[in-house]
Write an enzyme that holds these catalytic residues in place. Structure first.
Site, PDB file in Angstrom:
ATOM      1  CE  LYS A 163      -3.893   4.712   0.889  1.00 28.36           C
ATOM      2  NZ  LYS A 163      -2.447   4.375   0.871  1.00 28.36           N
ATOM      3  CG  HIS A 223      -4.670   9.558   0.710  1.00 34.89           C
ATOM      4  ND1 HIS A 223      -3.312   9.604   0.581  1.00 34.89           N
ATOM      5  CD2 HIS A 223      -4.885   8.983   1.925  1.00 34.89           C
ATOM      6  CE1 HIS A 223      -2.733   9.102   1.661  1.00 34.89           C
ATOM      7  NE2 HIS A 223      -3.675   8.718   2.494  1.00 34.89           N
ATOM      8  CG  ASP A 228      -1.799   1.208   1.327  1.00 37.74           C
ATOM      9  OD1 ASP A 228      -2.935   1.131   0.844  1.00 37.74           O
ATOM     10  OD2 ASP A 228      -1.346   2.240   1.866  1.00 37.74           O
ATOM     11  CE1 TYR A 234       0.780   7.583   2.805  1.00 39.03           C
ATOM     12  CE2 TYR A 234       1.177   5.359   2.022  1.00 39.03           C
ATOM     13  CZ  TYR A 234       0.421   6.252   2.748  1.00 39.03           C
ATOM     14  OH  TYR A 234      -0.684   5.803   3.430  1.00 39.03           O
TER      15      TYR A 234
END
Length: 288
Positions: free
Chosen positions: A82, A114, A48, A53
């Site tokens: 996301k 997200h 994930d 990120y």
């Protein structure tokens, strides 16, 4: 972990592993490669990530390099990413395309919105629901083109999810939210059961705060497991997929050992009794 670990059936007909590796903490190609290598060896088959990120490219590169080493192909793994809040609305198409480009695969197994809000807008701004609708239409298009095998949402409240279900052409396959013994999300879980949406947990350890909770420690001591394993087992024993994250290979391996023991009904009850609605992560309730 067994080679063929337990999974859940999504409303698309696809199987999603009950256990996935959250990559929020992974930084840089070397660390990412090291952790993904250990995770694949331990039996993880789901990973994930997210645009925010900033490690989609490193994850994609690590997987392309490591899959042959472990005798695996792209079809053996499940990748989630996301759409970032900064790309909500008019920038959604570019955001989706960028995730595909960064990961470097022809498709993404699951792609989520997200956050229900838009970066730069106030939480109460009425543009937020319009942007969500625009983003979802874009995800539906990528889904129709086979670029996203399944689509879903993250951090949506019951109100946000009901709003989406009323207007979508493709229903969300997954809702990913904070979930642990102190935040049982009963209303959301009931809504997901009623509408065929898979309820998935993140922050199963309460950002680490629950690892020292007396009730968790007592259950862990009683069954000879770590507090993290107990918290993750509490979720998967209820059929809720989890995404423990770690930048330490040995910790990722330890967290993955959740299918070789069972919590008693009494222990499950002790953990469930902790529910008090406490959130440790983002709180989306004020987003219009």
């Amino acid at each position: 972990m067994a080679e063929q670990q337990p999974s859940v059936l999504l409303n698309t007909g696809a199987q999603m592993p009950l256990l996935g590796l959250g990559t929020f903490r992974l930084r840089g190609p070397e660390e990412t490669h090291r952790v993904i290598d250990a995770a694949l060896a331990a039996g993880y088959r789901a990973f994930d990530t997210a645009a925010v990120y900033r490690n989609e490219a490193d994850l994609g590169s690590a997987l392309r390099d490591l899959l042959p080493k472990h005798g695996l192909t792209r079809g053996d793994i499940f990748i989630t990413s996301k759409l970032g809040p900064q790309d909500q609305g008019s920038r959604a198409s570019a955001g989706c395309a960028q995730s595909l480009e960064q990961l470097g695969f022809e498709y993404i197994d699951l792609y989520l919105v997200h956050w229900p809000g838009t970066q730069g807008l106030r939480v109460g701004d009425q543009q937020n629901p319009r942007n969500r609708a625009e983003s979802w239409a874009v995800l539906e298009r990528f889904h129709a083109d086979g670029k996203f095998r399944a689509i879903g949402v993250s951090n949506y409240t019951p109100g946000h999810l009901k709003e989406l279900l009323q207007v979508c052409r493709v229903p969300p396959a997954v809702l990913q939210v904070e979930f642990h013994p102190k935040l049982a999300q009963r209303e959301l879980r009931a809504l997901c059961r009623e509408t065929g949406v898979c309820f998935q947990a993140y922050s199963s350890l309460g950002t680490g705060a629950l690892l020292t909770d007396p009730a968790v420690l007592a259950v862990a001591a009683g069954c000879g497991r770590s507090p993290a394993q107990v918290l993750l087992r509490w979720a998967v024993q209820q059929g809720v997929p989890v995404l423990p994250k770690s930048s330490q290979p040995e910790r990722a391996v330890e967290n993955g050992r959740v299918f070789d023991f069972h919590l008693s009904e009494e222990d499950m009850g002790k953990l469930s009794a902790l529910d008090c609605g406490e959130k440790y992560c983002w709180d989306p309730t004020a987003v219009a």
